[in-house]
Design an enzyme around this catalytic site. Structure first.
Site, PDB file in Angstrom:
ATOM      1  N   CYS A 304       0.836  -1.201   0.000  1.00 27.73           N
ATOM      2  CA  CYS A 304       0.000   0.000   0.000  1.00 27.73           C
ATOM      3  C   CYS A 304       0.874   1.255   0.000  1.00 27.73           C
ATOM      4  CB  CYS A 304      -0.917  -0.007   1.221  1.00 27.73           C
ATOM      5  SG  CYS A 304      -2.090   1.357   1.244  1.00 27.73           S
ATOM      6  N   ARG A 401     -13.189   0.783  -4.608  1.00 26.99           N
ATOM      7  CA  ARG A 401     -12.646   0.807  -3.244  1.00 26.99           C
ATOM      8  C   ARG A 401     -11.902   2.105  -2.972  1.00 26.99           C
ATOM      9  NH1 ARG A 401      -8.588  -0.471   0.399  1.00 26.99           N
ATOM     10  NH2 ARG A 401      -9.257  -1.890   2.065  1.00 26.99           N
ATOM     11  N   GLU A 470      18.239  -4.738  18.357  1.00 28.34           N
ATOM     12  CA  GLU A 470      18.600  -5.769  19.330  1.00 28.34           C
ATOM     13  C   GLU A 470      17.605  -6.929  19.303  1.00 28.34           C
ATOM     14  OE1 GLU A 470      20.066  -5.296  23.818  1.00 28.34           O
ATOM     15  OE2 GLU A 470      17.885  -5.066  23.617  1.00 28.34           O
TER      16      GLU A 470
END
EC number: 1.1.1.205
Length: 488
Positions: A304, A401, A470
């Site tokens: 996206c 959409r 980390e």
């Protein structure tokens, strides 16, 4: 004047804190709410994307305990047919089986069975069962103009059971008579349904599957806000869809809110999800319109580009928290997008989500639509955003959409997604197993016996980029890839 509403965080900005626990990962329950009225056995939903979810993926999702949302980048009839494929794939009892009369010709029978992909058909006269005809009866038949009454298994040899018979007795009957189908009849020998041995085997193979009250696999389907939406919703409901998702890039818009309200008013028996949204105000607007759940996520997906092209969105952890805080558990929310690892699923649930929608995790699997491609020594499958040019061009479902006109031509479309490829991943069941295993581990670390415990009691710490570095594998060369960890 520049108005900064809040600092916003995403998955890599936070970690869940471990807590005192008496919970073992193997003992946790992953059952959760999808909507007001639908529960899933795992908190996983496959995305309504044309490179992720069609009937094959939806069937696999439901068998594994989740649910698939069929994409709308197809015409109405095709989408309704996809729903039927899922609903007919497995049934505790087929309530309204296709029937024929004794006068139906063998040729007509073969046409009916071929069109509906079935092998056994009850023969009914005056609403009473008089026989059954199966593939064995027609396999070597050459006289196709004779009536099925000449070849069917008649009443004298017909094996039937009464409505309400136990599963154990039905299985014993199937085994005793060496048959694969048994008719369910009422007191006056009227047809009530059809049970097959295949459905028993499927149920045994997938004991965690997500089913409706009739024993059929659950499935959802996406719709938009365009002119054809009423016809699409009607066809989907008639096909037996369990949940309608009013699926747009901006769920906090008048068209979406009114469409959610329209679906609930006209089809109150169907669950409705509205989205996509990123704020509490949007969630309350959809709740007021009658939504049974909301879908959260503007721009977090790997394919996206909305946040870059439009400059719009909110990092996903903060978006989930904003919506969950506003809803106060009145309806569930679905976290949609930005989930590369199982730990991110746990974080999303800890922030307030009840279920997780995934696209890229399932793209490239055996069950995802599309052909396997060979490129530079590896196998791939296509994966694209529904806002990409390829998805929108000439297909009204995807353009709708993003509130764009597919008829205007590709050069007039403004994409909010890209097209790409992902490595072929094999069966999706392996991925689901790893993702749910990671979630179980997280629940064990946090002392959460059920999903709701994790939703209500999770505590987070904000970390720096050094903290995330980390957290990942470091100071070593990976020689064998793990099935649940892939970077880049």
């Amino acid at each position: 004047m520049l108005t900064i509403v809040q600092e916003a965080l995403t998955f890599d900005d936070v970690l869940l804190l471990p807590a005192y626990s008496t919970v073992l990962p193997k003992d946790v329950s992953l059952k959760t709410r999808l909507t007001r009225g639908i529960y899933l056995n795992i908190p996983l939903v496959s995305a309504a994307m044309d490179t992720v979810t069609e009937s094959r993926m939806a069937i696999a999702m439901a068998q594994n305990g989740g649910i698939g949302i069929l994409h709308k980048n197809m015409d109405i009839a095709a989408q309704a047919a996809e729903v039927r494929r899922v609903k007919k794939f497995e049934a505790g009892m087929v309530k309204d089986p296709i029937t024929v009369s004794p006068e139906t010709t063998v040729r007509e029978l073969i046409a009916i069975t071929s069109a509906n992909n079935i092998s056994g058909v009850p023969v009914v006269k005056d609403s009473k069962v008089v026989g059954i005809v199966t593939g064995r009866d027609t396999r070597f038949e050459t006289n196709l103009e004779q009536p099925v009454s000449n070849i069917m298994t008649g009443q004298d040899r017909l094996v039937t059971v009464r409505e309400g018979e136990s599963k154990e007795n039905i299985q014993a009957l199937l085994q005793k008579h060496r048959i694969e189908k048994v008719l369910v009849v009422g007191e006056s020998n009227e047809l009530k349904g059809l049970i097959t041995v295949t459905d028993f085997r499927k149920a045994e193979s997938y004991p965690n599957s997500c089913k409706d009250d009739l024993g059929r696999l659950r499935v959802g389907a996406a719709v938009g806000t365009g002119a054809d939406t009423p016809s699409r919703v009607e066809a989907l409901v008639e096909a037996g869809v369990d949940v309608i998702v009013v699926d747009t890039a901006h769920g906090h818009s008048a068209g979406v809110i009114e469409r959610v309200r329209w679906v609930k008013q006209n089809f109150p028996q169907v669950q409705v999800i509205g989205g996509n949204i990123a704020t509490g105000d949007a969630a309350l607007a959809l709740l007021d319109a009658g939504a049974d759940a909301v879908k959260v996520g503007i721009g977090p997906g790997s394919i996206c580009t909305t946040r870059i092209v439009a400059g719009i969105g909110m990092p996903q952890i903060s978006a989930i928290d904003s919506v969950a805080s506003a809803l106060k558990d009145q309806i569930p929310l679905i976290a949609d997008g930005g989930i590369p690892f199982s730990g991110d699923m746990a974080k999303a649930i800890g922030a307030g989500a009840s279920t997780i929608m995934v696209g890229s995790l399932l793209a490239g699997t055996e069950e995802a639509p599309g052909e396997v491609e060979f490129f530079q020594g590896r196998y791939y499958k296509a994966y694209r955003g529904m806002g990409s040019l390829g998805a929108m061009a000439g297909r009204t479902g995807s353009a709708d959409r993003y509130f764009q006109d597919s008829k205007a031509g590709a050069e007039k479309l403004v994409p909010e997604g890209i097209e790409g490829r992902v490595p072929y991943k094999g069966p999706m069941g392996n991925i689901v197993h790893q993702m749910m295993g990671g979630l179980r581990s997280s629940m064990g670390y946090t002392g959460s016996a059920v999903i709701e415990d994790l939703r209500q009691n999770a505590k987070f710490v904000k970390i720096t980029s050094a903290g995330m570095s980390e957290s990942h594998v470091h100071d070593v060369t990976i020689t064998k890839e793990a099935p649940n960890y892939r970077v880049g």
